[in-house]
Write a protein that holds these residues in place. Structure first.
Motif, PDB file in Angstrom:
ATOM      1  N   PRO A 135      47.789  34.251  38.496  1.00 37.62           N
ATOM      2  CA  PRO A 135      46.445  34.359  39.079  1.00 37.62           C
ATOM      3  C   PRO A 135      45.484  35.193  38.227  1.00 37.62           C
ATOM      4  CG  PRO A 135      48.078  34.541  40.797  1.00 37.62           C
ATOM      5  CD  PRO A 135      48.827  34.553  39.486  1.00 37.62           C
ATOM      6  N   GLN A 136      45.992  36.249  37.577  1.00 38.08           N
ATOM      7  CA  GLN A 136      45.112  37.054  36.726  1.00 38.08           C
ATOM      8  C   GLN A 136      44.653  36.253  35.515  1.00 38.08           C
ATOM      9  OE1 GLN A 136      43.645  40.045  37.293  1.00 38.08           O
ATOM     10  NE2 GLN A 136      42.529  39.552  35.422  1.00 38.08           N
ATOM     11  N   LYS A 137      45.515  35.402  34.969  1.00 43.44           N
ATOM     12  CA  LYS A 137      45.098  34.537  33.853  1.00 43.44           C
ATOM     13  C   LYS A 137      43.974  33.614  34.313  1.00 43.44           C
ATOM     14  CE  LYS A 137      49.591  34.451  31.538  1.00 43.44           C
ATOM     15  NZ  LYS A 137      50.791  33.667  31.282  1.00 43.44           N
ATOM     16  N   ILE A 138      44.131  33.046  35.503  1.00 44.32           N
ATOM     17  CA  ILE A 138      43.095  32.180  36.057  1.00 44.32           C
ATOM     18  C   ILE A 138      41.806  32.971  36.251  1.00 44.32           C
ATOM     19  CG2 ILE A 138      42.397  30.824  38.077  1.00 44.32           C
ATOM     20  CD1 ILE A 138      45.426  30.087  38.398  1.00 44.32           C
ATOM     21  N   ALA A 139      41.916  34.174  36.808  1.00 43.33           N
ATOM     22  CA  ALA A 139      40.744  35.019  37.064  1.00 43.33           C
ATOM     23  C   ALA A 139      39.981  35.319  35.778  1.00 43.33           C
ATOM     24  CB  ALA A 139      41.167  36.321  37.742  1.00 43.33           C
ATOM     25  N   THR A 140      40.715  35.629  34.728  1.00 43.00           N
ATOM     26  CA  THR A 140      40.089  35.939  33.447  1.00 43.00           C
ATOM     27  C   THR A 140      39.327  34.730  32.909  1.00 43.00           C
ATOM     28  OG1 THR A 140      41.823  37.537  32.961  1.00 43.00           O
ATOM     29  CG2 THR A 140      40.567  36.705  31.084  1.00 43.00           C
ATOM     30  N   ARG A 141      39.899  33.559  33.067  1.00 42.95           N
ATOM     31  CA  ARG A 141      39.298  32.340  32.518  1.00 42.95           C
ATOM     32  C   ARG A 141      38.175  31.778  33.388  1.00 42.95           C
ATOM     33  NH1 ARG A 141      45.262  30.015  30.879  1.00 42.95           N
ATOM     34  NH2 ARG A 141      45.689  31.746  29.470  1.00 42.95           N
ATOM     35  N   MET A 142      38.184  32.127  34.681  1.00 40.95           N
ATOM     36  CA  MET A 142      37.159  31.605  35.601  1.00 40.95           C
ATOM     37  C   MET A 142      36.110  32.658  35.929  1.00 40.95           C
ATOM     38  SD  MET A 142      39.050  29.204  38.428  1.00 40.95           S
ATOM     39  CE  MET A 142      37.646  28.152  38.769  1.00 40.95           C
ATOM     40  N   ASP A 143      36.163  33.787  35.241  1.00 41.93           N
ATOM     41  CA  ASP A 143      35.226  34.866  35.525  1.00 41.93           C
ATOM     42  C   ASP A 143      35.354  35.312  36.980  1.00 41.93           C
ATOM     43  OD1 ASP A 143      33.306  36.734  34.810  1.00 41.93           O
ATOM     44  OD2 ASP A 143      31.643  35.451  35.437  1.00 41.93           O
ATOM     45  N   GLY A 144      36.585  35.590  37.381  1.00 38.01           N
ATOM     46  CA  GLY A 144      36.883  36.017  38.743  1.00 38.01           C
ATOM     47  C   GLY A 144      37.802  35.027  39.424  1.00 38.01           C
ATOM     48  N   PHE A 145      38.510  35.505  40.420  1.00 36.02           N
ATOM     49  CA  PHE A 145      39.454  34.650  41.144  1.00 36.02           C
ATOM     50  C   PHE A 145      38.839  34.295  42.481  1.00 36.02           C
ATOM     51  CE2 PHE A 145      43.261  33.510  43.520  1.00 36.02           C
ATOM     52  CZ  PHE A 145      43.972  32.790  42.571  1.00 36.02           C
ATOM     53  N   SER A 146      38.601  33.024  42.700  1.00 34.62           N
ATOM     54  CA  SER A 146      37.938  32.588  43.924  1.00 34.62           C
ATOM     55  C   SER A 146      38.560  31.288  44.411  1.00 34.62           C
ATOM     56  CB  SER A 146      36.443  32.387  43.667  1.00 34.62           C
ATOM     57  OG  SER A 146      35.863  31.589  44.671  1.00 34.62           O
ATOM     58  N   ILE A 147      39.070  31.314  45.630  1.00 40.41           N
ATOM     59  CA  ILE A 147      39.658  30.103  46.207  1.00 40.41           C
ATOM     60  C   ILE A 147      38.626  28.976  46.258  1.00 40.41           C
ATOM     61  CG2 ILE A 147      39.231  30.857  48.588  1.00 40.41           C
ATOM     62  CD1 ILE A 147      41.810  29.401  49.391  1.00 40.41           C
ATOM     63  N   THR A 148      37.398  29.333  46.584  1.00 42.11           N
ATOM     64  CA  THR A 148      36.332  28.327  46.679  1.00 42.11           C
ATOM     65  C   THR A 148      36.050  27.718  45.314  1.00 42.11           C
ATOM     66  OG1 THR A 148      35.397  29.648  48.470  1.00 42.11           O
ATOM     67  CG2 THR A 148      34.005  27.921  47.570  1.00 42.11           C
ATOM     68  N   LYS A 149      35.940  28.568  44.295  1.00 41.92           N
ATOM     69  CA  LYS A 149      35.691  28.056  42.939  1.00 41.92           C
ATOM     70  C   LYS A 149      36.819  27.138  42.476  1.00 41.92           C
ATOM     71  CE  LYS A 149      34.030  30.742  39.427  1.00 41.92           C
ATOM     72  NZ  LYS A 149      33.769  32.021  38.712  1.00 41.92           N
ATOM     73  N   ILE A 150      38.043  27.525  42.785  1.00 41.92           N
ATOM     74  CA  ILE A 150      39.189  26.704  42.385  1.00 41.92           C
ATOM     75  C   ILE A 150      39.141  25.363  43.118  1.00 41.92           C
ATOM     76  CG2 ILE A 150      41.709  26.482  42.454  1.00 41.92           C
ATOM     77  CD1 ILE A 150      41.801  29.585  42.077  1.00 41.92           C
ATOM     78  N   ALA A 151      38.941  25.401  44.427  1.00 41.72           N
ATOM     79  CA  ALA A 151      38.922  24.172  45.234  1.00 41.72           C
ATOM     80  C   ALA A 151      37.787  23.235  44.819  1.00 41.72           C
ATOM     81  CB  ALA A 151      38.803  24.517  46.714  1.00 41.72           C
ATOM     82  N   GLU A 152      36.643  23.806  44.451  1.00 37.11           N
ATOM     83  CA  GLU A 152      35.477  22.985  44.096  1.00 37.11           C
ATOM     84  C   GLU A 152      35.453  22.579  42.628  1.00 37.11           C
ATOM     85  OE1 GLU A 152      32.174  25.385  45.390  1.00 37.11           O
ATOM     86  OE2 GLU A 152      32.503  24.870  47.513  1.00 37.11           O
TER      87      GLU A 152
END
Length: 193
Positions: A43-60
């Motif tokens: 999840p931290q790798k995802i957060a770094t690459r998405m500029d934050g960890f957000s369920i909404t951002k991931i889903a959309e």
């Protein structure tokens, strides 16, 4: 009893897991055919690459773009592509069924769900089978203070006090080594039997 998690050995990754229930759920999803601490660092790798960890951002997010983000080296998992799709599917499921409130899995409803109901809800998540659901229920009970009636029984042996059987029992580097030794012994016994 809500303790700061110490699952990855990386304080930044552990803080995300402590603070964000969907990050913790995602780490559990990734904990398969991959070292535990690396799975929970995903999840931290995802957060770094998405500029934050957000369920909404991931889903959309566009599925192909999200998968590309997950396979970028270092990938979130040894099977980065398929696990990236599963993370996206999990985010969609939580958004569609719990309005994006991950904690709703274990708190939504009147009366509040008991341990068997929480286990049933966890098993209904994409990528979660019986064992993964029981381990996550034990992790919630032992380390997050989520202890609905009957949670230990529903979690089976993973809910046992003092066990060193799964990520639910990892609270520091020493217990990580103990859990790893238990898993190695269990695997050897399964092969021999």
């Amino acid at each position: 009893m809500m303790r700061a998690l110490c699952l990855t050995g990386d304080p930044v990754a552990d803080k995300l897991l402590t603070d964000d229930p969907f990050a913790l759920l995602t780490g559990m999803l990734l904990d398969q055919q991959f070292a535990m601490e690396l799975a929970f660092a995903g999840p931290q790798k995802i957060a770094t690459r998405m500029d934050g960890f957000s369920i909404t951002k991931i889903a959309e997010s566009d599925i192909e773009e999200f998968v590309e983000l997950c396979v970028t080296k270092p990938a979130i998992h040894r099977y980065g592509g398929s696990m990236g799709r599963r993370v996206h599917e999990l985010a969609l499921h939580v958004v569609e069924n719990y309005d994006g409130d991950t904690e709703g899995i274990w708190t939504a409803g009147r009366p509040k769900p008991d341990g068997p109901e929480v286990l049933k809800r966890l098993k209904a998540l994409p990528g979660f089978g019986e064992q993964k659901a029981k381990i996550f229920l034990a992790l919630l009970g032992k380390q997050r203070g989520v202890q609905p009636k009957g949670w230990r029984e529903a979690a089976g042996a993973y809910g046992d006090r003092g066990s060193r059987r799964s990520i639910a029992d990892v609270i520091d580097a020493k217990t990580l080594v103990e859990v790893r030794a238990f898993k190695k012994a269990a695997k050897a016994a399964a092969k021999a039997g």
